[in-house]
Scaffold this motif. Structure first.
Motif, PDB file in Angstrom:
ATOM      1  N   UNK A  62      33.397  53.809  48.468  1.00  0.00           N
ATOM      2  CA  UNK A  62      33.041  53.941  47.053  1.00  0.00           C
ATOM      3  C   UNK A  62      34.213  53.755  46.093  1.00  0.00           C
ATOM      4  N   UNK A  63      35.374  53.306  46.569  1.00  0.00           N
ATOM      5  CA  UNK A  63      36.522  53.126  45.691  1.00  0.00           C
ATOM      6  C   UNK A  63      36.876  51.648  45.540  1.00  0.00           C
ATOM      7  N   UNK A  64      37.429  51.307  44.367  1.00  0.00           N
ATOM      8  CA  UNK A  64      37.953  49.975  44.111  1.00  0.00           C
ATOM      9  C   UNK A  64      39.469  50.085  44.084  1.00  0.00           C
ATOM     10  N   UNK A  65      40.142  49.299  44.905  1.00  0.00           N
ATOM     11  CA  UNK A  65      41.609  49.303  44.957  1.00  0.00           C
ATOM     12  C   UNK A  65      42.134  48.162  44.097  1.00  0.00           C
ATOM     13  N   UNK A  66      43.279  48.366  43.451  1.00  0.00           N
ATOM     14  CA  UNK A  66      43.866  47.297  42.653  1.00  0.00           C
ATOM     15  C   UNK A  66      45.382  47.343  42.746  1.00  0.00           C
ATOM     16  N   UNK A  67      45.996  46.188  42.487  1.00  0.00           N
ATOM     17  CA  UNK A  67      47.447  46.045  42.474  1.00  0.00           C
ATOM     18  C   UNK A  67      47.822  45.092  41.359  1.00  0.00           C
ATOM     19  N   UNK A 104      43.009  36.635  52.693  1.00  0.00           N
ATOM     20  CA  UNK A 104      43.001  36.618  54.157  1.00  0.00           C
ATOM     21  C   UNK A 104      41.747  37.238  54.759  1.00  0.00           C
ATOM     22  N   UNK A 105      40.908  37.846  53.956  1.00  0.00           N
ATOM     23  CA  UNK A 105      39.607  38.357  54.418  1.00  0.00           C
ATOM     24  C   UNK A 105      38.611  37.214  54.258  1.00  0.00           C
ATOM     25  N   UNK A 106      38.361  36.480  55.315  1.00  0.00           N
ATOM     26  CA  UNK A 106      37.543  35.269  55.245  1.00  0.00           C
ATOM     27  C   UNK A 106      36.044  35.541  55.257  1.00  0.00           C
ATOM     28  N   UNK A 107      35.631  36.789  55.376  1.00  0.00           N
ATOM     29  CA  UNK A 107      34.207  37.088  55.484  1.00  0.00           C
ATOM     30  C   UNK A 107      33.552  37.429  54.150  1.00  0.00           C
ATOM     31  N   UNK A 108      34.260  37.278  53.037  1.00  0.00           N
ATOM     32  CA  UNK A 108      33.675  37.548  51.723  1.00  0.00           C
ATOM     33  C   UNK A 108      33.849  38.980  51.254  1.00  0.00           C
ATOM     34  N   UNK A 109      34.513  39.831  52.034  1.00  0.00           N
ATOM     35  CA  UNK A 109      34.688  41.229  51.634  1.00  0.00           C
ATOM     36  C   UNK A 109      36.026  41.471  50.952  1.00  0.00           C
ATOM     37  N   UNK A 110      36.819  40.436  50.762  1.00  0.00           N
ATOM     38  CA  UNK A 110      38.141  40.583  50.148  1.00  0.00           C
ATOM     39  C   UNK A 110      38.059  40.840  48.659  1.00  0.00           C
ATOM     40  N   UNK A 111      39.193  40.765  48.012  1.00  0.00           N
ATOM     41  CA  UNK A 111      39.277  41.071  46.592  1.00  0.00           C
ATOM     42  C   UNK A 111      39.256  39.833  45.716  1.00  0.00           C
ATOM     43  N   UNK A 112      39.562  40.063  44.436  1.00  0.00           N
ATOM     44  CA  UNK A 112      39.546  39.005  43.434  1.00  0.00           C
ATOM     45  C   UNK A 112      40.894  38.942  42.734  1.00  0.00           C
ATOM     46  N   UNK A 113      41.568  37.782  42.745  1.00  0.00           N
ATOM     47  CA  UNK A 113      42.831  37.648  42.028  1.00  0.00           C
ATOM     48  C   UNK A 113      42.626  37.064  40.626  1.00  0.00           C
ATOM     49  N   UNK A 156      55.101  35.568  35.781  1.00  0.00           N
ATOM     50  CA  UNK A 156      53.660  35.654  35.992  1.00  0.00           C
ATOM     51  C   UNK A 156      53.306  37.098  36.332  1.00  0.00           C
ATOM     52  N   UNK A 157      52.144  37.498  35.893  1.00  0.00           N
ATOM     53  CA  UNK A 157      51.602  38.822  36.214  1.00  0.00           C
ATOM     54  C   UNK A 157      50.231  38.598  36.840  1.00  0.00           C
ATOM     55  N   UNK A 158      50.077  39.075  38.078  1.00  0.00           N
ATOM     56  CA  UNK A 158      48.866  38.845  38.861  1.00  0.00           C
ATOM     57  C   UNK A 158      48.185  40.173  39.112  1.00  0.00           C
ATOM     58  N   UNK A 159      46.886  40.230  38.857  1.00  0.00           N
ATOM     59  CA  UNK A 159      46.110  41.431  39.152  1.00  0.00           C
ATOM     60  C   UNK A 159      45.203  41.144  40.341  1.00  0.00           C
ATOM     61  N   UNK A 160      45.277  42.010  41.345  1.00  0.00           N
ATOM     62  CA  UNK A 160      44.426  41.913  42.525  1.00  0.00           C
ATOM     63  C   UNK A 160      43.483  43.098  42.522  1.00  0.00           C
ATOM     64  N   UNK A 161      42.208  42.837  42.732  1.00  0.00           N
ATOM     65  CA  UNK A 161      41.197  43.893  42.688  1.00  0.00           C
ATOM     66  C   UNK A 161      40.262  43.731  43.872  1.00  0.00           C
TER      67      UNK A 161
END
Length: 118
Positions: free
Chosen positions: A47-52, A75-84, A96-101
């Motif tokens: 139930x949590x969303x992780x971000x960097x 690297x999560x090829x099954x569609x469960x990875x995050x969004x850059x 550059x500033x990159x947000x990963x969620x």
């Protein structure tokens, strides 16, 4: 006819389930060098969303290279990875500033490669 419809439906389901969330900006050409490379990995919690937030150059550092290409590989090829996303700077800039969620309940595993030219 039903068999053809069933096969096409299965192919569509397989294509949707095997999506990754890669981001590719610019193009590295001859003379460009890797100025930054990082593997960002975080575990998932229910139930949590992780971000960097990744910043290049890191605070307090200086960069003299102009950014020519940014490759962010999920690297999560099954569609469960995050969004850059790119929130500041980018191609043609020196920063550059990159947000990963991540997706809710999932972790994230990205490889970030930045090419530049001095």
């Amino acid at each position: 006819m039903r068999l053809l419809s069933l096969i096409s439906l299965l192919c569509l389901a397989a294509a949707v389930s095997s999506q990754s969330h890669d981001l590719s900006l610019g193009q590295a050409t001859y003379g460009d060098v890797i100025v930054y490379k990082l593997n960002e990995y975080k575990y998932g919690f229910p139930f949590m969303v992780r971000s960097s937030i990744i910043e290049y150059p890191e605070p307090g550092q200086h960069n003299f290279a102009y950014i020519k290409a940014i490759y962010i590989k999920d690297n999560e090829r099954d569609g469960t990875g995050g969004y850059p996303t790119i929130s500041a700077g980018g191609i043609g800039q020196r920063f550059v500033k990159i947000k990963l969620k991540s997706q809710r309940g999932s972790g994230m595993n990205f490889t970030i490669t930045i090419y530049g030219r001095y």
